[in-house]
Design a protein around this motif. Structure first.
Motif, short mmCIF file in Angstrom:
data_model
loop_
_atom_site.label_atom_id
_atom_site.label_comp_id
_atom_site.label_asym_id
_atom_site.label_seq_id
_atom_site.Cartn_x
_atom_site.Cartn_y
_atom_site.Cartn_z
N PHE A 1 -33.78 42.93 -21.84
CA PHE A 1 -33.64 41.63 -21.97
C PHE A 1 -33.84 41.01 -23.35
CE2 PHE A 1 -33.42 42.26 -17.60
CZ PHE A 1 -32.25 41.87 -17.18
N ASN B 1 -41.21 37.10 -19.42
CA ASN B 1 -41.62 38.12 -18.35
C ASN B 1 -40.37 39.17 -18.71
OD1 ASN B 1 -43.26 39.07 -15.81
ND2 ASN B 1 -40.88 39.40 -15.34
N VAL C 1 -36.57 33.50 -17.47
CA VAL C 1 -35.57 33.92 -16.26
C VAL C 1 -36.33 34.47 -15.20
CG1 VAL C 1 -33.44 35.36 -15.49
CG2 VAL C 1 -33.50 33.93 -17.59
N SER C 2 -37.34 35.41 -15.31
CA SER C 2 -38.00 36.26 -14.25
C SER C 2 -39.49 35.57 -14.23
CB SER C 2 -37.77 37.47 -14.22
OG SER C 2 -38.45 38.05 -15.48
N LYS D 1 -34.05 34.18 -8.96
CA LYS D 1 -34.96 34.79 -9.13
C LYS D 1 -36.31 33.96 -8.44
CE LYS D 1 -33.22 37.34 -12.65
NZ LYS D 1 -33.21 38.66 -12.89
N THR E 1 -38.30 41.65 -17.18
CA THR E 1 -37.71 42.56 -16.07
C THR E 1 -37.51 43.69 -15.97
OG1 THR E 1 -36.79 40.30 -15.76
CG2 THR E 1 -36.66 41.87 -13.99
N THR F 1 -39.22 37.01 -24.61
CA THR F 1 -39.02 36.98 -23.38
C THR F 1 -40.48 36.76 -22.58
OG1 THR F 1 -37.47 38.74 -23.81
CG2 THR F 1 -37.80 38.53 -21.40
N THR G 1 -27.98 34.15 -18.72
CA THR G 1 -27.58 34.66 -19.98
C THR G 1 -27.02 33.30 -20.70
OG1 THR G 1 -27.26 36.87 -19.36
CG2 THR G 1 -26.41 36.21 -21.50
N LEU H 1 -29.95 31.46 -22.26
CA LEU H 1 -30.12 32.23 -23.69
C LEU H 1 -29.28 31.63 -24.51
CD1 LEU H 1 -31.21 35.68 -22.46
CD2 LEU H 1 -32.66 33.75 -22.34
N1 PMP Z 1 -33.58 37.62 -19.04
C1 PMP Z 1 -34.29 38.09 -18.15
C2 PMP Z 1 -35.77 38.28 -18.16
C3 PMP Z 1 -33.79 38.60 -16.66
O1 PMP Z 1 -34.55 39.27 -15.96
C4 PMP Z 1 -32.38 38.33 -16.56
C5 PMP Z 1 -31.53 38.78 -15.39
N2 PMP Z 1 -32.24 40.03 -14.69
C6 PMP Z 1 -31.38 37.91 -17.45
C7 PMP Z 1 -32.33 37.17 -18.80
C8 PMP Z 1 -30.19 37.59 -17.61
O2 PMP Z 1 -29.78 36.61 -16.63
P1 PMP Z 1 -28.39 36.56 -15.86
O3 PMP Z 1 -28.27 37.94 -15.34
O4 PMP Z 1 -28.66 35.61 -14.77
O5 PMP Z 1 -27.54 36.17 -16.75
#
Ligand code: PMP
Length: 373
Positions: free
Chosen positions: A90, A139, A169-170, A193, A141, A137, A65, A68
């Motif tokens: 996400f 992927n 992130v994923s 991840k 999640t 995004t 996050t 982001l």
């Molecule tokens: N974006 C995606 C696509 C995610 O899968 C995640 C975590 N599951 C996040 C953002 C947020 O990441 P974090 O929990 O490491 O802050």
């Protein structure tokens, strides 16, 4: 407290190799000294390969996050028009961060389980020439879909020349994402991840267009100021105290990825995803995501009628030490998710899937068409 050795099949955090965990118990070093300089320059060079970029890749002591947030505050100004393409939880989060910083966000909400349609993005961009950036995004999640980022980039960059900010992130390190070739402007990911490291680090890179936007961007930023990160990286440091143990871990994890070979890493993820989907279908279960865009890192499955998903997952955890993930947001209780990214092989998944099949049978599930159904 004794921590169990679960077969952790959540889509992050993911299990870590022993040598990564061992490395993390190394001694503390001066983060303004020569050892850290060597460590961070090695890590950034390897990260450039994983990102497919010639640009700097920065390591932030933050979860995904944070990346982001960094994408937004380093490229945009309050009231900038942003198109946030959201395919799930996400995508919604990315949009919310932009909103929190005062961007003028138009959200394109894609039906959950579906991928973003490049034609719809083209229409939205044509309808509002004032849009400066698009949030995507790669992927999602929460639903288990992968967007066709290359096709989206052709529209967003080649046709409309907008900034393209990508939540990877994923996906990064599991699914191909050659940042420079696909003209992505900001790509951010996290440690826990595909990178096989415990949570707590983010990795982010900005294109030349993003750096140009940085110069005029007026959003408030401090901790996540990538200009500061760049100045410090030049001298082998980070602006703020880095989470050293995670740096030790990611250094080893990146060596592993280089040793396996990135192409091989991507092929393994594709193969394991296929294995997971086929095994689930063979159990008579229905997959949530559009099969044309099914993710190679996480699979979402409809919870069969009459089965309590929360109870099922709890039973798998207690009886078999297998941990799957619940649905998120509006899909809570309706789907569950199986992660197959990072440090994972067929055996890990086979064990989890066999446990799932047994757990479902215990809960009274009979596949449609099965004897007695
Ligand atoms: N974006 C995606 C696509 C995610 O899968 C995640 C975590 N599951 C996040 C953002 C947020 O990441 P974090 O929990 O490491 O802050």
């Amino acid at each position: 407290m004794e921590l169990p050795r679960h077969n952790l099949r959540t889509p992050g955090p993911t299990p870590c190799p022993e040598d990564v965990l061992d490395a993390m118990s190394g001694p503390m070093i001066n983060h303004r000294g020569p050892e850290f300089r060597e460590l961070i320059s090695g890590i950034s060079e390897k990260l450039k390969k994983v990102f497919g970029t010639e640009e700097d890749v920065f390591v932030l002591t933050a979860s995904g996050t944070g990346c982001l947030e960094a994408s937004i505050v380093n490229t945009l100004s309050p009231d900038d028009k942003v198109l946030a393409v959201s395919c799930g939880s996400f995508g919604d989060r990315f949009a919310s961060i932009a909103q929190a910083y005062g961007a003028d966000v138009t959200k394109m909400s894609v039906n959950w389980g579906k991928a973003a349609d490049p034609d719809a993005v083209r229409e939205a961009l044509a309808a509002d020439p004032g849009i400066k950036a698009v949030l995507i995004t790669h992927n999602e999640t929460s639903t288990g879909i992968t967007n066709d980022l290359q096709a989206l980039s052709k529209v967003i960059k080649d046709e409309f020349d907008k900034l393209l900010l990508v939540d990877a992130v994923s996906s990064l390190g599991c699914i191909p994402l050659p940042m420079d070739e696909w003209r992505c402007d900001v790509v951010g990911t996290a440690a826990q991840k595909g990178m096989m490291v415990p949570p707590g680090l983010g990795f982010i890179s900005m294109s030349a267009d993003a750096w140009a936007a940085y110069k005029t961007s007026t959003m408030g930023r401090f901790y996540f100021d990538l200009g500061a990160a760049q100045r410090y990286l030049r001298v082998g440091q980070t602006p703020w105290t880095p989470g050293l143990p995670m740096y030790y871990g990611v250094n080893v994890a990146l060596d592993r990825m280089m040793e396996e070979g990135l192409e091989q890493v991507y092929r393994r993820h594709a193969r394991l995803a296929d294995f997971t989907r086929e095994s689930l279908k063979a159990m008579g279960l229905s997959l949530f995501a559009d099969p044309d865009h099914a993710s190679d890192t996480v699979t979402a499955v409809w919870t069969p009628d009459g089965i309590d998903g929360t109870e099922l997952l709890e039973q798998l955890r207690v009886d078999d030490a297998v941990v799957l993930a619940e649905g998120q947001g509006k899909m809570e209780g309706r789907i569950f998710r199986i992660g197959h990214m990072g440090y994972v092989d067929e055996d890990d998944l086979r064990v989890a899937l066999v446990a799932l099949e047994r757990g479902l049978a215990k809960a009274g599930y009979r596949p449609v068409g099965a004897a007695g159904a």
